[in-house]
Design a protein around this motif. Structure first.
Motif, PDB file in Angstrom:
ATOM      1  N   SER A 155      21.987  72.858  38.171  1.00 43.02           N
ATOM      2  CA  SER A 155      21.062  72.092  37.655  1.00 43.02           C
ATOM      3  C   SER A 155      20.357  72.790  36.513  1.00 43.02           C
ATOM      4  N   GLU A 156      20.498  73.887  36.156  1.00 45.23           N
ATOM      5  CA  GLU A 156      19.626  74.686  35.367  1.00 45.23           C
ATOM      6  C   GLU A 156      20.701  75.028  34.149  1.00 45.23           C
ATOM      7  N   SER A 157      20.428  74.377  33.080  1.00 40.47           N
ATOM      8  CA  SER A 157      21.325  74.322  31.800  1.00 40.47           C
ATOM      9  C   SER A 157      20.626  75.646  31.029  1.00 40.47           C
ATOM     10  N   TYR A 158      21.490  76.093  30.022  1.00 38.46           N
ATOM     11  CA  TYR A 158      21.187  77.309  29.236  1.00 38.46           C
ATOM     12  C   TYR A 158      20.082  76.913  28.256  1.00 38.46           C
ATOM     13  N   GLU A 159      20.125  75.832  27.740  1.00 39.81           N
ATOM     14  CA  GLU A 159      18.834  75.197  26.945  1.00 39.81           C
ATOM     15  C   GLU A 159      17.574  75.162  27.730  1.00 39.81           C
ATOM     16  N   ASN A 160      17.859  74.548  28.963  1.00 36.82           N
ATOM     17  CA  ASN A 160      16.451  74.561  29.772  1.00 36.82           C
ATOM     18  C   ASN A 160      15.838  76.086  30.415  1.00 36.82           C
ATOM     19  N   MET A 161      16.880  76.870  30.410  1.00 33.57           N
ATOM     20  CA  MET A 161      16.464  78.178  30.840  1.00 33.57           C
ATOM     21  C   MET A 161      15.905  78.898  29.700  1.00 33.57           C
ATOM     22  N   LYS A 163      14.247  77.189  27.083  1.00 34.62           N
ATOM     23  CA  LYS A 163      12.917  76.662  26.833  1.00 34.62           C
ATOM     24  C   LYS A 163      11.903  77.310  28.075  1.00 34.62           C
ATOM     25  N   LYS A 164      12.330  77.448  29.163  1.00 32.64           N
ATOM     26  CA  LYS A 164      11.300  78.095  30.289  1.00 32.64           C
ATOM     27  C   LYS A 164      11.145  79.511  29.661  1.00 32.64           C
ATOM     28  N   ASP A 199       8.467  79.316  26.858  1.00 34.40           N
ATOM     29  CA  ASP A 199       7.184  78.967  27.279  1.00 34.40           C
ATOM     30  C   ASP A 199       6.686  80.278  27.865  1.00 34.40           C
TER      31      ASP A 199
END
Length: 73
Positions: free
Chosen positions: A5-11, A13-14, A17
């Motif tokens: 559920s956690e994409s590379y791009e999402n990680m 971004k986190k 942040d």
């Protein structure tokens, strides 16, 4: 790889942040340490994700090379 559920791009971004909040906000020591810990965990997940992806690319590259060399004979 990392959690489905956690994409590379999402990680990424986190992590961005977290870095931004540490650079731009006045955080307490406790908040800074918590952010740092979260960042380290994300870095470890990203490292694992990239290592697994690199392994797959190497496997695919070797297969393509074998196919290519095998067709020359």
């Amino acid at each position: 790889m990392a959690a489905k559920s956690e994409s590379y791009e999402n990680m990424i971004k986190k992590l961005d942040d977290i870095v931004s909040s540490m650079e731009n906000k006045e955080l307490t020591l406790q908040e800074t340490m918590k952010s740092y810990e979260q960042g380290i965990k994300l870095c470890n997940k990203l490292y694992k994700y990239l290592n697994e992806a690199e392994g797959k690319v190497k496997i695919l590259s070797n297969e393509q090379e074998e196919d290519f060399l095998g067709n020359e004979e």
